[in-house]
Write a protein that holds these residues in place. Structure first.
Motif, PDB file in Angstrom:
ATOM      1  N   ASP A  66       0.836  -1.198   0.000  1.00 51.29           N
ATOM      2  CA  ASP A  66       0.000   0.000   0.000  1.00 51.29           C
ATOM      3  C   ASP A  66       0.872   1.250   0.000  1.00 51.29           C
ATOM      4  O   ASP A  66       1.919   1.292   0.645  1.00 51.29           O
ATOM      5  N   ARG A  67       0.426   2.268  -0.735  1.00 54.32           N
ATOM      6  CA  ARG A  67       1.105   3.558  -0.809  1.00 54.32           C
ATOM      7  C   ARG A  67       2.605   3.415  -1.102  1.00 54.32           C
ATOM      8  O   ARG A  67       3.453   3.911  -0.355  1.00 54.32           O
ATOM      9  N   PRO A  68       2.949   2.733  -2.177  1.00 56.38           N
ATOM     10  CA  PRO A  68       4.368   2.548  -2.480  1.00 56.38           C
ATOM     11  C   PRO A  68       5.051   3.855  -2.835  1.00 56.38           C
ATOM     12  O   PRO A  68       4.426   4.771  -3.374  1.00 56.38           O
ATOM     13  N   THR A  69       6.320   3.931  -2.539  1.00 53.34           N
ATOM     14  CA  THR A  69       7.138   5.077  -2.930  1.00 53.34           C
ATOM     15  C   THR A  69       7.951   4.695  -4.161  1.00 53.34           C
ATOM     16  O   THR A  69       8.050   3.525  -4.541  1.00 53.34           O
ATOM     17  N   TYR A  70       8.544   5.682  -4.762  1.00 52.20           N
ATOM     18  CA  TYR A  70       9.412   5.437  -5.919  1.00 52.20           C
ATOM     19  C   TYR A  70      10.545   4.484  -5.532  1.00 52.20           C
ATOM     20  O   TYR A  70      10.896   3.580  -6.292  1.00 52.20           O
ATOM     21  N   ARG A  71      11.072   4.667  -4.347  1.00 49.16           N
ATOM     22  CA  ARG A  71      12.154   3.793  -3.877  1.00 49.16           C
ATOM     23  C   ARG A  71      11.668   2.346  -3.745  1.00 49.16           C
ATOM     24  O   ARG A  71      12.365   1.410  -4.118  1.00 49.16           O
ATOM     25  N   ASP A  72      10.450   2.170  -3.201  1.00 52.93           N
ATOM     26  CA  ASP A  72       9.880   0.815  -3.087  1.00 52.93           C
ATOM     27  C   ASP A  72       9.790   0.150  -4.457  1.00 52.93           C
ATOM     28  O   ASP A  72      10.150  -1.016  -4.628  1.00 52.93           O
ATOM     29  N   VAL A  73       9.269   0.895  -5.419  1.00 48.97           N
ATOM     30  CA  VAL A  73       9.013   0.333  -6.743  1.00 48.97           C
ATOM     31  C   VAL A  73      10.311   0.026  -7.475  1.00 48.97           C
ATOM     32  O   VAL A  73      10.479  -1.063  -8.031  1.00 48.97           O
ATOM     33  N   THR A  74      11.257   0.962  -7.471  1.00 51.11           N
ATOM     34  CA  THR A  74      12.503   0.746  -8.203  1.00 51.11           C
ATOM     35  C   THR A  74      13.427  -0.248  -7.503  1.00 51.11           C
ATOM     36  O   THR A  74      14.358  -0.758  -8.130  1.00 51.11           O
ATOM     37  N   SER A  75      13.163  -0.548  -6.241  1.00 42.35           N
ATOM     38  CA  SER A  75      13.940  -1.592  -5.563  1.00 42.35           C
ATOM     39  C   SER A  75      13.467  -2.985  -5.982  1.00 42.35           C
ATOM     40  O   SER A  75      14.077  -3.984  -5.616  1.00 42.35           O
ATOM     41  N   ASP A 110       9.391  -6.887 -25.250  1.00 38.51           N
ATOM     42  CA  ASP A 110      10.407  -6.902 -24.193  1.00 38.51           C
ATOM     43  C   ASP A 110       9.732  -7.012 -22.828  1.00 38.51           C
ATOM     44  O   ASP A 110       9.156  -6.044 -22.335  1.00 38.51           O
ATOM     45  N   ASP A 111       9.799  -8.179 -22.205  1.00 35.77           N
ATOM     46  CA  ASP A 111       9.202  -8.349 -20.881  1.00 35.77           C
ATOM     47  C   ASP A 111      10.242  -8.281 -19.761  1.00 35.77           C
ATOM     48  O   ASP A 111       9.987  -8.667 -18.631  1.00 35.77           O
ATOM     49  N   GLY A 112      11.425  -7.732 -20.090  1.00 38.50           N
ATOM     50  CA  GLY A 112      12.459  -7.547 -19.076  1.00 38.50           C
ATOM     51  C   GLY A 112      12.615  -6.099 -18.668  1.00 38.50           C
ATOM     52  O   GLY A 112      13.482  -5.744 -17.867  1.00 38.50           O
ATOM     53  N   GLY A 113      11.748  -5.239 -19.205  1.00 39.42           N
ATOM     54  CA  GLY A 113      11.815  -3.801 -18.948  1.00 39.42           C
ATOM     55  C   GLY A 113      11.453  -3.067 -20.219  1.00 39.42           C
ATOM     56  O   GLY A 113      10.818  -3.626 -21.117  1.00 39.42           O
ATOM     57  N   GLN A 114      11.851  -1.828 -20.313  1.00 42.86           N
ATOM     58  CA  GLN A 114      11.621  -1.047 -21.526  1.00 42.86           C
ATOM     59  C   GLN A 114      12.840  -0.194 -21.804  1.00 42.86           C
ATOM     60  O   GLN A 114      13.256   0.619 -20.958  1.00 42.86           O
ATOM     61  N   PHE A 115      13.422  -0.411 -22.997  1.00 43.86           N
ATOM     62  CA  PHE A 115      14.526   0.401 -23.467  1.00 43.86           C
ATOM     63  C   PHE A 115      15.698   0.312 -22.472  1.00 43.86           C
ATOM     64  O   PHE A 115      16.104  -0.798 -22.145  1.00 43.86           O
ATOM     65  N   CYS A 116      16.203   1.420 -21.949  1.00 42.25           N
ATOM     66  CA  CYS A 116      17.348   1.331 -21.037  1.00 42.25           C
ATOM     67  C   CYS A 116      16.924   1.032 -19.595  1.00 42.25           C
ATOM     68  O   CYS A 116      17.776   0.768 -18.746  1.00 42.25           O
ATOM     69  N   ASP A 117      15.642   1.068 -19.310  1.00 39.05           N
ATOM     70  CA  ASP A 117      15.153   0.809 -17.948  1.00 39.05           C
ATOM     71  C   ASP A 117      14.841  -0.675 -17.815  1.00 39.05           C
ATOM     72  O   ASP A 117      13.940  -1.197 -18.479  1.00 39.05           O
ATOM     73  N   ARG A 118      15.568  -1.351 -16.938  1.00 39.31           N
ATOM     74  CA  ARG A 118      15.438  -2.789 -16.818  1.00 39.31           C
ATOM     75  C   ARG A 118      14.832  -3.170 -15.473  1.00 39.31           C
ATOM     76  O   ARG A 118      15.014  -2.475 -14.475  1.00 39.31           O
ATOM     77  N   GLY A 119      14.124  -4.287 -15.465  1.00 35.76           N
ATOM     78  CA  GLY A 119      13.531  -4.791 -14.240  1.00 35.76           C
ATOM     79  C   GLY A 119      12.029  -4.918 -14.358  1.00 35.76           C
ATOM     80  O   GLY A 119      11.395  -4.296 -15.224  1.00 35.76           O
ATOM     81  N   PRO A 120      11.414  -5.726 -13.478  1.00 36.51           N
ATOM     82  CA  PRO A 120       9.967  -5.980 -13.541  1.00 36.51           C
ATOM     83  C   PRO A 120       9.093  -4.733 -13.469  1.00 36.51           C
ATOM     84  O   PRO A 120       8.017  -4.700 -14.074  1.00 36.51           O
ATOM     85  N   SER A 121       9.525  -3.710 -12.758  1.00 34.92           N
ATOM     86  CA  SER A 121       8.684  -2.513 -12.610  1.00 34.92           C
ATOM     87  C   SER A 121       8.559  -1.729 -13.905  1.00 34.92           C
ATOM     88  O   SER A 121       7.705  -0.846 -14.025  1.00 34.92           O
ATOM     89  N   TYR A 122       9.400  -2.041 -14.898  1.00 39.00           N
ATOM     90  CA  TYR A 122       9.369  -1.325 -16.176  1.00 39.00           C
ATOM     91  C   TYR A 122       8.723  -2.130 -17.298  1.00 39.00           C
ATOM     92  O   TYR A 122       8.742  -1.713 -18.455  1.00 39.00           O
ATOM     93  N   ARG A 123       8.140  -3.277 -16.974  1.00 41.82           N
ATOM     94  CA  ARG A 123       7.516  -4.099 -18.020  1.00 41.82           C
ATOM     95  C   ARG A 123       6.261  -3.417 -18.594  1.00 41.82           C
ATOM     96  O   ARG A 123       5.554  -2.720 -17.876  1.00 41.82           O
ATOM     97  N   PRO A 124       5.962  -3.684 -19.874  1.00 36.39           N
ATOM     98  CA  PRO A 124       4.728  -3.145 -20.453  1.00 36.39           C
ATOM     99  C   PRO A 124       3.533  -4.029 -20.084  1.00 36.39           C
ATOM    100  O   PRO A 124       3.639  -5.253 -20.056  1.00 36.39           O
ATOM    101  N   ALA A 125       2.404  -3.404 -19.773  1.00 40.07           N
ATOM    102  CA  ALA A 125       1.180  -4.140 -19.443  1.00 40.07           C
ATOM    103  C   ALA A 125      -0.018  -3.209 -19.550  1.00 40.07           C
ATOM    104  O   ALA A 125       0.112  -1.996 -19.393  1.00 40.07           O
ATOM    105  N   VAL A 126      -1.173  -3.801 -19.800  1.00 42.44           N
ATOM    106  CA  VAL A 126      -2.442  -3.068 -19.799  1.00 42.44           C
ATOM    107  C   VAL A 126      -3.245  -3.596 -18.614  1.00 42.44           C
ATOM    108  O   VAL A 126      -3.454  -4.809 -18.493  1.00 42.44           O
ATOM    109  N   PHE A 127      -3.678  -2.700 -17.741  1.00 41.21           N
ATOM    110  CA  PHE A 127      -4.457  -3.076 -16.562  1.00 41.21           C
ATOM    111  C   PHE A 127      -5.927  -2.787 -16.848  1.00 41.21           C
ATOM    112  O   PHE A 127      -6.287  -1.659 -17.188  1.00 41.21           O
ATOM    113  N   VAL A 128      -6.762  -3.815 -16.712  1.00 43.11           N
ATOM    114  CA  VAL A 128      -8.139  -3.695 -17.199  1.00 43.11           C
ATOM    115  C   VAL A 128      -9.192  -4.039 -16.154  1.00 43.11           C
ATOM    116  O   VAL A 128      -8.968  -4.849 -15.252  1.00 43.11           O
ATOM    117  N   THR A 129     -10.352  -3.430 -16.326  1.00 39.67           N
ATOM    118  CA  THR A 129     -11.562  -3.858 -15.633  1.00 39.67           C
ATOM    119  C   THR A 129     -12.116  -5.055 -16.408  1.00 39.67           C
ATOM    120  O   THR A 129     -11.718  -5.290 -17.564  1.00 39.67           O
TER     121      THR A 129
END
Length: 199
Positions: A66-75, A110-129
């Motif tokens: 809950d309420r993640p910070t940028y540091r939480d996400v990029t870690s 690319d499911d390992g990130g996007q461009f020069c940004d690597r890691g799961p937090s940078y993967r492409p996805a569509v979040f849907v109802t």
């Protein structure tokens, strides 16, 4: 007398006409869509330029904190994706067309990130109802056919809570134009997009 007549007519209309007929003259309320596509500064800036888009917010979704910070996400410990929430006018912009525009802004191979940004937090996805899922699945299949290189790997995922990013991330491309363009060029985003989609 005339005012009473208008009130009487309006009362009969409310009784006799279905609610959807009475509401037909009202504009549709804004709709929202959530996308992940690597750096949210780039996604925010690119999606803001689509006609019919009213607002784009950078944030985080898809994780377990809950309420993640940028540091939480990029870690890479919170499970969240850097993402954007797009608010748009459905009378001017169809969700399917918004998806079409989204695919052209990411490298879905690319499911390992996007461009020069690597890691799961940078993967492409569509979040849907649930209502958005059929449209998103169809759009993903159509986008897969248009790829010039690679295989479609971006996922369609259930929409979860969207947590807005810290204030200093918002409107980054506008507020820090020099730094933003240097980052984007150095990351090779636009060059890679041409390779993936052509043009």
């Amino acid at each position: 007398m005339i005012r009473r007549l208008f009130v009487l007519v309006a009362s009969f209309a409310a009784i006799l006409l279905p609610a959807d007929v009475l509401a037909a003259g009202k504009p549709a309320p804004p709709a929202t869509a959530v996308f992940a596509g690597g750096c949210f500064w780039c996604m925010e800036n690119d999606m803001r330029g689509i006609p019919g888009v009213l607002k784009v917010e950078s944030g985080y979704t898809g994780g377990h904190v809950d309420r993640p910070t940028y540091r939480d996400v990029t870690s890479e410990t919170s499970g969240h994706y850097e993402s954007v929430r797009v608010t748009y006018d459905p009378a001017k912009l169809d969700y399917g067309f918004l998806l079409y525009k989204y695919w052209k802004l990411v490298d879905p191979t690319d499911d390992g990130g996007q461009f020069c940004d690597r890691g799961p937090s940078y993967r492409p996805a569509v979040f849907v109802t649930p209502a958005q899922r059929p449209v998103a699945e169809k759009s993903r299949a159509e986008a897969a056919k248009r790829l010039k290189t690679g295989v479609m790997k971006a996922q369609i995922l259930p929409l979860q809570t969207f947590w807005p990013a810290e204030a200093y991330h918002r409107d980054y491309a506008k507020n820090h134009a020099v730094e933003y363009h240097a980052y984007r060029l150095g990351c090779g985003r636009d060059l890679k997009l041409k390779q993936v989609w052509g043009g």
